[in-house]
Design an enzyme around this catalytic site. Structure first.
Site, mmCIF file in Angstrom:
data_model
loop_
_atom_site.group_PDB
_atom_site.id
_atom_site.type_symbol
_atom_site.label_atom_id
_atom_site.label_comp_id
_atom_site.label_asym_id
_atom_site.label_seq_id
_atom_site.Cartn_x
_atom_site.Cartn_y
_atom_site.Cartn_z
ATOM 1 N N HIS A 84 0.864 -1.185 0.000
ATOM 2 C CA HIS A 84 0.000 0.000 0.000
ATOM 3 C C HIS A 84 0.900 1.235 0.000
ATOM 4 O O HIS A 84 1.941 1.244 0.629
ATOM 5 C CB HIS A 84 -0.893 0.009 1.250
ATOM 6 C CG HIS A 84 -2.073 0.911 1.124
ATOM 7 N ND1 HIS A 84 -1.992 2.267 1.359
ATOM 8 C CD2 HIS A 84 -3.342 0.653 0.757
ATOM 9 C CE1 HIS A 84 -3.181 2.798 1.151
ATOM 10 N NE2 HIS A 84 -4.021 1.852 0.785
ATOM 11 N N ASP A 111 -7.889 -5.430 0.104
ATOM 12 C CA ASP A 111 -8.346 -6.322 -0.971
ATOM 13 C C ASP A 111 -7.949 -7.772 -0.752
ATOM 14 O O ASP A 111 -8.325 -8.639 -1.544
ATOM 15 C CB ASP A 111 -7.770 -5.831 -2.301
ATOM 16 C CG ASP A 111 -8.344 -4.479 -2.665
ATOM 17 O OD1 ASP A 111 -7.565 -3.531 -2.843
ATOM 18 O OD2 ASP A 111 -9.579 -4.360 -2.695
HETATM 19 C C1 SDX Z 1 -6.261 -0.053 -2.843
HETATM 20 O O1 SDX Z 1 -4.539 4.496 -2.018
HETATM 21 C C2 SDX Z 1 -5.449 3.872 -1.402
HETATM 22 O O2 SDX Z 1 -5.871 4.222 -0.296
HETATM 23 C C3 SDX Z 1 -6.028 2.688 -2.140
HETATM 24 C C4 SDX Z 1 -7.042 1.825 -1.357
HETATM 25 C C5 SDX Z 1 -8.314 2.587 -1.103
HETATM 26 O O3 SDX Z 1 -9.029 2.216 -0.162
HETATM 27 O O4 SDX Z 1 -8.647 3.487 -1.898
HETATM 28 O O5 SDX Z 1 -6.466 1.436 -0.118
HETATM 29 C C6 SDX Z 1 -7.420 0.575 -2.148
HETATM 30 O O6 SDX Z 1 -6.027 0.280 -3.976
HETATM 31 C C7 SDX Z 1 -5.374 -1.003 -2.080
HETATM 32 C C8 SDX Z 1 -4.143 -1.473 -2.934
HETATM 33 C C9 SDX Z 1 -4.628 -2.618 -3.844
HETATM 34 N N1 SDX Z 1 -3.578 -2.978 -4.832
HETATM 35 C C10 SDX Z 1 -2.950 -4.160 -4.749
HETATM 36 O O7 SDX Z 1 -3.085 -4.988 -3.844
HETATM 37 C C11 SDX Z 1 -2.032 -4.428 -5.940
HETATM 38 C C12 SDX Z 1 -0.677 -4.952 -5.438
HETATM 39 N N2 SDX Z 1 0.016 -3.854 -4.741
HETATM 40 C C13 SDX Z 1 0.915 -3.045 -5.483
HETATM 41 O O8 SDX Z 1 0.692 -2.906 -6.835
HETATM 42 C C14 SDX Z 1 1.421 -1.818 -4.717
HETATM 43 O O9 SDX Z 1 1.739 -2.235 -3.455
HETATM 44 C C15 SDX Z 1 0.548 -0.582 -4.647
HETATM 45 C C16 SDX Z 1 0.122 -0.134 -5.995
HETATM 46 C C17 SDX Z 1 -0.651 -0.855 -3.806
HETATM 47 C C18 SDX Z 1 1.375 0.520 -3.989
HETATM 48 O O10 SDX Z 1 2.392 0.810 -4.858
HETATM 49 P P1 SDX Z 1 3.460 1.972 -4.499
HETATM 50 O O11 SDX Z 1 3.133 2.662 -3.235
HETATM 51 O O12 SDX Z 1 3.642 2.803 -5.718
HETATM 52 O O13 SDX Z 1 4.725 1.151 -4.170
HETATM 53 P P2 SDX Z 1 5.764 0.692 -5.244
HETATM 54 O O14 SDX Z 1 5.037 0.138 -6.443
HETATM 55 O O15 SDX Z 1 6.736 1.786 -5.436
HETATM 56 O O16 SDX Z 1 6.433 -0.538 -4.488
HETATM 57 C C19 SDX Z 1 7.491 -0.311 -3.562
HETATM 58 C C20 SDX Z 1 8.347 -1.557 -3.666
HETATM 59 C C21 SDX Z 1 8.713 -1.918 -5.113
HETATM 60 O O17 SDX Z 1 9.933 -2.605 -5.086
HETATM 61 P P3 SDX Z 1 11.299 -1.728 -5.445
HETATM 62 O O18 SDX Z 1 11.085 -1.133 -6.822
HETATM 63 O O19 SDX Z 1 11.403 -0.653 -4.360
HETATM 64 O O20 SDX Z 1 12.434 -2.735 -5.399
HETATM 65 O O21 SDX Z 1 7.597 -2.700 -3.182
HETATM 66 C C22 SDX Z 1 7.398 -3.622 -4.238
HETATM 67 C C23 SDX Z 1 7.662 -2.906 -5.528
HETATM 68 O O22 SDX Z 1 8.137 -3.801 -6.534
HETATM 69 N N3 SDX Z 1 6.015 -4.059 -4.142
HETATM 70 C C24 SDX Z 1 5.606 -5.311 -4.279
HETATM 71 C C25 SDX Z 1 4.218 -5.273 -4.078
HETATM 72 N N4 SDX Z 1 3.834 -4.001 -3.847
HETATM 73 C C26 SDX Z 1 4.965 -3.261 -3.895
HETATM 74 N N5 SDX Z 1 6.271 -6.457 -4.557
HETATM 75 C C27 SDX Z 1 5.511 -7.587 -4.616
HETATM 76 N N6 SDX Z 1 4.172 -7.620 -4.426
HETATM 77 C C28 SDX Z 1 3.495 -6.477 -4.168
HETATM 78 N N7 SDX Z 1 2.182 -6.504 -3.979
#
Ligand code: SDX
Length: 431
Positions: free
Chosen positions: A308, A366
């Site tokens: 998140h 989720d």
């Molecule tokens: C919702 O914003 C909100 O409040 C949203 C929400 C709401 O109520 O409105 O809470 C609802 O959207 C919840 C999130 C649902 N999405 C998912 O579950 C999809 C999987 N999660 C990711 O795609 C991700 O964690 C996000 C999109 C939720 C957050 O992405 P960020 O904050 O942009 O973080 P990032 O992509 O920069 O990740 C940071 C690091 C990265 O690695 P590095 O590049 O630093 O080496 O963490 C890794 C990412 O690769 N990472 C993950 C991961 N999520 C982040 N690695 C593996 N699995 C994951 N799920």
């Protein structure tokens, strides 16, 4: 209000600029950069808005490090256990918990707006039966601006109120109709003798051929899922609604834009993607394979339902959702649901893994919701429409807050331009 006695000094390009520091009622201070470009001729740069406050708000507060979520100051776990969705809607819309009389009046107003214009039924028939229900919802909600002409003028507080009630009241009807259309069953009209969650289950699962009794266990679980998704500060879809609304577009078009944004798998689409991922994993012995893929930089796979932007601790909604999943499956007699077993083991293994610990990746809202929704009989394609239905009150509340602010301006970000400098046109024969 905010304490503007504090300031920060920025030295850039041989200039020194004093920038006010604004203090919130709770949470981090903000650096007020509204005059930065005029004073220093520079922009700030923050793709993805990781360090940017886009507005001020009094509706929802999140502390990502502590795993805190407050709606008008009330913790989400208390609202999920002690309140119910329409009372939370009242709280989000008007700022205070309602008296009994206020709640009864609000629930009556919502109940009396649950039907949609009969001619709107034709919109559904323009879609293929296999259209994703989110495609249908985006289309039909946007089309509400072609029908409800008496609640389009956003400068009129009464029309803003009517549009708010209509959107919250009609979204379950539209979502249920999108589902019925996708499974080839007749539309079911709302019933005024049922509460909000029971009515939605009735419109989704009853058929004319036989009597349908709403299971109170499922109705309570449905209502709790609505509450857990109601609002969440300035997430992507809420920011979309705010930006669309800043141009003065009508509320129905702006909420349709929010639905479109929520659809993405990185946002509200994650609940569908998460359940499909759990099904693909299939059994606990395949979990290590998927954990390895999630950690592999060359593999685009991510653990859906994990991570998140704000929560770097447990998402408090996921904690409540996990408890609800246990209760619902137990009460439904779905012992040892394989997906729930995979989810719990995946959570246990991931939380022990240093990759997830280092990146502070925890289950989010989720992760468990899809397990409950599937147990209730919904197809995965209905998971995000249910999220959209629940979040409508958050979008509407944030919209009302922004539109009623006399300082409101159209949102118009700038950019870091990396393209070509000015050059002259070259005729095709000289290229
Ligand atoms: C919702 O914003 C909100 O409040 C949203 C929400 C709401 O109520 O409105 O809470 C609802 O959207 C919840 C999130 C649902 N999405 C998912 O579950 C999809 C999987 N999660 C990711 O795609 C991700 O964690 C996000 C999109 C939720 C957050 O992405 P960020 O904050 O942009 O973080 P990032 O992509 O920069 O990740 C940071 C690091 C990265 O690695 P590095 O590049 O630093 O080496 O963490 C890794 C990412 O690769 N990472 C993950 C991961 N999520 C982040 N690695 C593996 N699995 C994951 N799920």
């Amino acid at each position: 209000m905010t304490d503007t006695t504090k300031s920060a000094t920025l030295s850039i390009g041989g200039q020194t600029v004093e920038l006010p520091v604004l203090s919130p009622s709770v949470g981090p201070d903000v650096l007020d950069i509204r005059k930065l470009y005029a004073q220093a001729g520079v922009f700030t740069y923050d793709p993805g808005y990781t360090s940017t406050a886009s507005c001020d708000s009094t509706i929802t507060y999140i502390d990502g490090d502590e795993g805190i979520l407050l709606h008008r100051g009330y913790p989400i776990d208390q609202l999920a256990s002690k309140s119910h969705y329409l009372e939370v809607c009242y709280l989000l819309l008007y700022g205070e918990l309602p008296t009994a009389a206020q709640l009864e009046d609000f629930e009556t107003r919502i109940t009396r707006h649950t039907m949609i214009h009969e001619q709107m039924h034709n919109f559904f028939r323009g879609f293929r039966r296999d259209a994703h229900p989110m495609a249908t919802m985006v289309g039909v909600v946007g089309a509400m601006s072609a029908f409800y002409h008496d609640s389009l003028d956003i400068s009129d507080p009464w029309q803003r109120e009517v549009a708010s009630i209509r959107l919250i009241a009609k979204m379950p009807t539209i979502a249920a109709m999108a589902y019925k259309y996708s499974v080839g069953q007749p539309f079911v009209y709302p019933r005024n003798d049922l509460d909000y969650a029971a009515n939605f289950l009735h419109m989704c699962f009853s058929v004319p051929a036989e009597k349908y009794e709403v299971n109170p266990i499922l109705s309570r679980a449905m209502d709790r899922i609505f509450t857990l998704h109601a609002d969440h500060e300035q997430n992507a879809s809420t920011s979309t609604v705010r930006l669309a609304s800043s141009s003065g577009a009508n509320p129905f078009a702006c909420i349709a834009a929010g639905i479109a944004c929520l659809w993405g798998p990185a946002h509200g689409g994650a609940n569908q993607a998460c359940l499909e991922m759990l099904k693909e994993i299939g059994s606990v012995d395949r979990i290590p394979e998927f954990i390895a893929r999630a950690k592999d930089k060359n593999d685009p796979f991510r653990l859906m339902g994990f991570g998140h932007r704000v929560y770097k601790n447990f998402d408090p909604r996921a904690t409540v959702m996990k408890q609800s999943a246990d209760e619902v499956l137990d009460l439904l007699g779905i012992e040892d649901n394989p997906l729930l077993q995979v989810a719990k083991e995946l959570e246990r293994i991931a939380l022990q893994d240093e990759y997830f610990a280092d990146k502070k990746l925890f289950p989010n809202v989720d992760f468990y919701s899809g397990i409950i929704l599937e147990a209730m009989g919904f197809p995965t394609s209905m998971f995000t429409p249910i999220f959209a239905l629940s979040r409508t009150v958050g979008w509407v509340s944030q919209w009302k807050e922004m539109i009623s602010d006399p300082q409101m301006k159209i949102g118009r970000p700038r950019q870091l331009y990396l393209g070509a400098n000015q050059r002259d046109y070259v005729n095709v024969e000289n290229r």
